[in-house]
Design an enzyme around this catalytic site. Structure first.
Site, short mmCIF file in Angstrom:
data_model
loop_
_atom_site.label_atom_id
_atom_site.label_comp_id
_atom_site.label_asym_id
_atom_site.label_seq_id
_atom_site.Cartn_x
_atom_site.Cartn_y
_atom_site.Cartn_z
N ARG A 67 0.86 -1.18 0.00
CA ARG A 67 0.00 0.00 0.00
C ARG A 67 0.89 1.22 0.00
NH1 ARG A 67 -5.35 0.06 -1.12
NH2 ARG A 67 -5.87 1.45 0.59
N VAL A 124 -3.83 -11.86 0.57
CA VAL A 124 -4.84 -12.88 0.88
C VAL A 124 -5.66 -13.14 -0.38
CG1 VAL A 124 -6.84 -13.44 2.31
CG2 VAL A 124 -4.92 -12.13 3.28
N ASP A 233 -13.99 2.75 6.74
CA ASP A 233 -14.53 2.46 5.41
C ASP A 233 -15.21 1.10 5.46
OD1 ASP A 233 -15.14 2.76 2.76
OD2 ASP A 233 -13.09 2.86 2.04
N ASN A 238 -14.63 -3.70 0.82
CA ASN A 238 -13.29 -3.67 1.40
C ASN A 238 -12.99 -4.95 2.18
OD1 ASN A 238 -12.49 -1.16 0.43
ND2 ASN A 238 -13.44 -0.08 2.13
N ASP A 251 -8.30 -1.70 3.79
CA ASP A 251 -8.54 -0.26 3.69
C ASP A 251 -8.89 0.38 5.04
OD1 ASP A 251 -7.95 -0.51 1.07
OD2 ASP A 251 -9.95 -0.08 0.31
N GLU A 253 -7.50 3.37 6.05
CA GLU A 253 -7.00 4.74 6.06
C GLU A 253 -7.97 5.74 6.69
OE1 GLU A 253 -6.13 5.83 2.07
OE2 GLU A 253 -8.16 5.56 1.36
#
Length: 364
Positions: A67, A124, A233, A238, A251, A253
């Site tokens: 990421r 994954v 999120d 996700n 995710d 963030e």
């Protein structure tokens, strides 16, 4: 269903990134090579993802995902990309809850190697409900599933969110507290106001978004509830699923300390966003999937906490999503992909449903 060309997701040269990644990995793991480096077609416009394999006699894992913070020169979606914060959140959530959060391997805070900070985690395998075309449209694995299979996935997803909220005391995640004054919810909303101000700086503001902020003030909860670790999120797009069970939660963030309902409102509304969009194009979608009342009921059964003030929290989710969409649209305009219309509210794909929420007629 596209109303404009699909926005570009990166301005970086994939081959150059792959070369620099290989050089970085050789320092972290002597003798190792990064091979099969690819950029997934589903890459978003926020943090970027690279997939690669480690070629080494004894790799910590073989299949990896990286990421990478957004290129600061590429009209980023968010003003700040704190990769250290994401890395710490993922480690904390995995350690305290046992949720299937991908194992994080390395954090690189120096922007030198790849042009921005990044972290590497175990990759994954599984399948993700698609955003484009949305899983509410025909032609994907989730839409083709049986009602019982979707109910299983829905229940597993709500259990995951409940487990996260119950598993990490807020006192253990002070780094996720939103700066500012007042309660966790007040600070969370004020941060969104600041984000909106950043999005429209020097550009046409959105009267609809501003009216939604005003409506939030009118609906403000009398009892906000204690803050918990919010995923941020929280949506099925996700999550990587193995069959119909979560295999990896992605995710992080937007993670923050906030009332439970902030995550739940996002889960409810982001599904409604896709469902409303699908119905607007004449398809039935999945009207019995992820219904608000079912999510609230199941969450209460699992946690003992009955979600409250959900009109506020679903409006807040739709508002937050609108600010992101406005930034995406202005980014497209920056790259010459769209023109800015006279009414900037029309850049928000769900402007009709957001307006109905502001008027109090959406859930009627």
């Amino acid at each position: 269903m596209a109303t404009a060309p699909r926005p570009r997701t990166s301005t970086r040269d994939p081959e150059e990134v792959a070369r620099r990644l290989t050089a970085w990995l050789a320092v972290r793991l002597p003798g190792a090579k990064a091979v099969n480096v690819t950029v997934p077609a589903s890459n978003g416009m926020s943090s970027e993802t690279l997939l690669f394999d480690i070629e080494h006699p004894e790799p910590p894992v073989r299949a990896c995902a990286l990421r990478l913070a957004a290129d600061p020169s590429a009209y980023t979606i968010f003003p700040v990309y704190d990769m250290t914060r994401q890395y710490r959140t993922m480690r904390l959530a995995a350690e305290r809850t046992g949720l299937p959060v991908p194992r994080v391997l390395w954090l690189e805070e120096d922007p030198g190697p790849l042009g921005a900070p990044f972290f590497v985690m175990e990759r994954v395998e599984g399948r993700v409900p698609p955003d484009v075309m949305p899983y509410t449209y025909e032609g994907n694995w989730l839409h083709a599933a049986t009602d019982a299979q979707r109910a299983r996935l829905e229940d597993a997803t709500v259990r995951l969110i409940a487990r996260l909220h119950d598993g990490v005391p807020a006192a253990e995640a002070p780094f996720l507290a939103t700066p500012g004054q007042g309660s966790a919810l007040r600070r969370h909303v004020e941060a969104q106001r600041a984000y909106y101000a950043w999005v429209v700086d020097g550009l046409p503001p959105s009267p609809l978004i501003e009216s939604a902020f005003d409506r939030l003030a009118e609906l403000w909860p009398a009892d906000e509830g204690e803050p918990v670790l919010n995923w941020g999120d929280a949506r099925i797009g996700n999550i990587i699923y193995d069959g119909f069970e979560p295999a990896a939660v992605l995710d992080w963030e937007m993670a923050a300390l906030a009332p439970r309902e902030v995550d739940l409102g996002w889960t409810v509304y982001l599904h409604r966003f896709f469902q409303d969009l699908t119905e607007s194009f004449g398809q039935p979608g999945l009207p019995d999937f992820l219904r608000r009342e079912n999510i609230e009921r199941r969450y209460a059964e699992l946690t003992g906490h009955t979600p409250r003030d959900m009109e506020f929290h679903t409006l807040y989710a739709a508002l937050r999503h609108a600010v992101v969409m406005l930034r995406v649209a202005y980014r497209q305009a920056y790259f010459g992909e769209v023109a800015v219309p006279e009414d900037p509210d029309t850049l928000i794909l769900h402007h009709a449903s957001l307006r109905a929420m502001v008027q109090g007629s959406y859930w009627n």
